[in-house]
Scaffold this motif. Structure first.
Motif, PDB file in Angstrom:
ATOM      1  N   UNK A 331       0.861  -1.185   0.000  1.00 39.03           N
ATOM      2  CA  UNK A 331       0.000   0.000   0.000  1.00 39.03           C
ATOM      3  C   UNK A 331       0.899   1.238   0.000  1.00 39.03           C
ATOM      4  N   UNK A 332       1.823   1.271  -0.967  1.00 37.27           N
ATOM      5  CA  UNK A 332       2.876   2.279  -0.977  1.00 37.27           C
ATOM      6  C   UNK A 332       2.429   3.631  -1.511  1.00 37.27           C
ATOM      7  N   UNK A 333       1.299   3.675  -2.203  1.00 35.93           N
ATOM      8  CA  UNK A 333       0.842   4.946  -2.769  1.00 35.93           C
ATOM      9  C   UNK A 333       1.827   5.470  -3.788  1.00 35.93           C
ATOM     10  N   UNK A 334       2.256   6.705  -3.641  1.00 39.88           N
ATOM     11  CA  UNK A 334       3.177   7.323  -4.606  1.00 39.88           C
ATOM     12  C   UNK A 334       4.634   6.997  -4.320  1.00 39.88           C
ATOM     13  N   UNK A 335       4.924   6.326  -3.205  1.00 42.41           N
ATOM     14  CA  UNK A 335       6.305   5.992  -2.858  1.00 42.41           C
ATOM     15  C   UNK A 335       6.759   4.734  -3.586  1.00 42.41           C
ATOM     16  N   UNK A 337       7.832   1.088  -3.672  1.00 38.58           N
ATOM     17  CA  UNK A 337       7.385   0.042  -2.725  1.00 38.58           C
ATOM     18  C   UNK A 337       8.442  -0.353  -1.698  1.00 38.58           C
ATOM     19  N   UNK A 338       9.703  -0.489  -2.121  1.00 38.97           N
ATOM     20  CA  UNK A 338      10.733  -0.870  -1.161  1.00 38.97           C
ATOM     21  C   UNK A 338      10.987   0.231  -0.140  1.00 38.97           C
ATOM     22  N   UNK A 339      10.929   1.486  -0.577  1.00 42.99           N
ATOM     23  CA  UNK A 339      11.076   2.604   0.356  1.00 42.99           C
ATOM     24  C   UNK A 339       9.907   2.621   1.345  1.00 42.99           C
ATOM     25  N   UNK A 340       8.692   2.449   0.806  1.00 40.35           N
ATOM     26  CA  UNK A 340       7.517   2.425   1.674  1.00 40.35           C
ATOM     27  C   UNK A 340       7.595   1.267   2.660  1.00 40.35           C
ATOM     28  N   UNK A 341       8.023   0.100   2.176  1.00 40.41           N
ATOM     29  CA  UNK A 341       8.154  -1.042   3.065  1.00 40.41           C
ATOM     30  C   UNK A 341       9.159  -0.795   4.173  1.00 40.41           C
ATOM     31  N   UNK A 342      10.275  -0.164   3.840  1.00 37.88           N
ATOM     32  CA  UNK A 342      11.291   0.144   4.846  1.00 37.88           C
ATOM     33  C   UNK A 342      10.754   1.118   5.895  1.00 37.88           C
ATOM     34  N   UNK A 343       9.990   2.126   5.435  1.00 38.84           N
ATOM     35  CA  UNK A 343       9.401   3.080   6.383  1.00 38.84           C
ATOM     36  C   UNK A 343       8.351   2.400   7.261  1.00 38.84           C
TER      37      UNK A 343
END
Length: 462
Positions: A331-335, A337-343
């Motif tokens: 559910x990363x939206x505009x990010x 996916x790997x960056x969103x997952x890390x956050x």
């Protein structure tokens, strides 16, 4: 290791001088890197490093701190590290001990979560984890044996452990209720037969004369910070509650109540309050919520995450980091996916482990003040015995899922294996790992490496 000096009172038992902060940081880093095998293995490792080898803390104070940590939600092994670090070097010591206990495993778990979403279906990776699971099972069994030898000092304590095992395995009694009943048993037992709840199996106290560096520092009046003050509780709450929940409120303010970030922060903050009994105790609830309520994971992926957590150093509750990673990744939206997952993983770590520091810094001074209370010590000792039974149940749960391909629930709610589904490769590899650890005294990391290699070779052989 610090130099040994004679204990003036005991006369025959050498104890170490108080470690410097730098020495402590090195040891906490070592423990963080080697803390495989779940809570039983991690507690056994800390006992070996801090009690047996370095004698930084005495046996009685170690078990007293462990008993308190067993009462808290969250990973008891990390909380024990925070407690001992706080005893040695105040708040800074507790922060370093707690952070280094989690950091290596969190970094490994982040890497494994990334590999899982990118290469999880690769046969080589699956074969490697197959071998590692067998080694971890052996590590857990070995740790249960060592913990049992220390905690179950007589038949009464053995009976409490057996009763706890039956309660959680066969009757599905909630872990907090088991803790409550065990504590009540110890408290009443101290009034009825105090010798059974305070002595060893043969009525001889085999650790009465054991004093570690912390104990001698306490006698010399060097641990003024362990004494509760009038403003201790209000000051601790004023500092740590905003640290814990402030980021969650900011995320809710900027992203809204329906965002995956707010859901992660809110849900895992709740888990930090109710996760009595460690990762296994909360696994079913988290899996149900993550799959059915939030739609973060597909069915079965929670078990994969637990398998990853079993292969990393640090507390098993790092499985929650995997859930947070997958939730944000999908559910990363505009990010990216790997960056969103890390956050998402970072947010999960924050709301899961920040409360651990809060619980220890808030309550430890009061627990230290009550250390001489015999009724409290008896209650906590009974709780420790009960937790041995709970850990035995966890070891059995893991064994069933490593050695058998299918496990079914009986009418009583017990999980039993489907005997025809036994995986002989996993069984033989697990036995070999147990022989290596228990009989041949091979270290944890070599056993993990050899088992992973064996898993790959077995897969290659078909």
């Amino acid at each position: 290791m610090t130099a040994l000096v004679p204990d003036n009172k005991a006369g025959t038992v050498p104890v170490p001088a108080a470690p410097t902060f730098t020495e402590a940081v090195k040891v906490w880093a070592k423990i963080g890197l080697l803390s495989f095998g779940g809570p039983a293995g991690q507690i056994a490792l800390m006992h070996k490093e801090l009690v047996e080898e370095r004698r930084w803390i005495g046996e009685r104070r170690f078990l007293h701190a462990l008993n308190y940590c067993m009462l808290l939600p969250g990973p008891e092994a990390q909380q024990l590290a925070i407690y001992i670090g706080w005893l040695l070097h105040r708040t800074a010591g507790g922060l370093v001990a707690g952070i280094l206990f989690v950091l290596p495993g969190a970094l490994v778990m982040l890497a494994l979560s990334s590999l899982y979403v990118l290469y999880g279906d690769v046969p080589l990776v699956a074969a490697l984890f197959f071998g590692v699971k067998a080694a971890v099972l052996a590590i857990v069994v070995g740790a249960v044996v060592r913990i049992s030898r220390r905690a179950l000092k007589n038949r009464v304590m053995v009976s409490i452990a057996v009763a706890a095992f039956i309660a959680i395995y066969a009757l599905n009694v909630p872990f907090p209720l088991i803790v409550l009943l065990a504590g009540l048993t110890g408290w009443l037992g101290d009034r009825i037969a105090p010798a059974l709840f305070s002595g060893s199996a043969h009525g001889k106290d085999d650790v009465a004369d054991f004093k570690g560096a912390v104990d001698l520092m306490f006698e010399r009046g060097e641990l003024a910070h362990v004494k509760p003050t009038r403003w201790h509780a209000p000051r601790t709450v004023a500092i740590w509650l905003p640290l814990w929940l402030g980021p969650v409120l900011l995320i809710w303010w900027f992203t809204g109540s329906a965002s995956v970030w707010t859901e992660i922060g809110r849900f895992f903050s709740l888990m930090a309050v109710v996760t009595f009994g460690g990762a296994y105790a909360v696994l079913a609830y988290v899996a149900q919520a993550a799959v059915q309520s939030f739609g973060w994971l597909a069915p079965g992926e929670m078990v994969d995450g637990l398998g990853l957590a079993e292969t990393t150093p640090g507390p098993l509750i790092l499985v929650l980091q995997f859930v947070g990673f997958i939730a944000a990744f999908r559910h990363s939206g505009s990010l990216d996916p790997l960056v969103a997952g890390s956050l998402g993983a970072l947010l999960t770590l924050w709301v899961t482990f920040t409360p651990c520091f809060f619980w220890i810094f808030l309550g430890a001074p009061y627990i230290e003040a009550l250390r001489g209370n015999k009724a409290l010590s008896a209650a906590l000792g009974a709780i420790t015995a009960a937790v041995v039974g709970v850990i035995m149940n966890l070891a059995l749960w893991f064994a069933l899922h490593v050695i058998f391909r299918e496990v079914r629930a009986t009418g009583l709610g017990m999980n039993v294996p489907v005997l025809s589904s036994i995986d002989w490769r996993a069984a033989l590899l697990s036995v070999a790992a147990m022989v290596a650890i228990l009989k041949l005294k091979v270290g944890m990391l070599p056993t993990l490496g050899l088992s992973a290699l064996a898993g790959i070779l077995l897969a290659a052989a078909g």
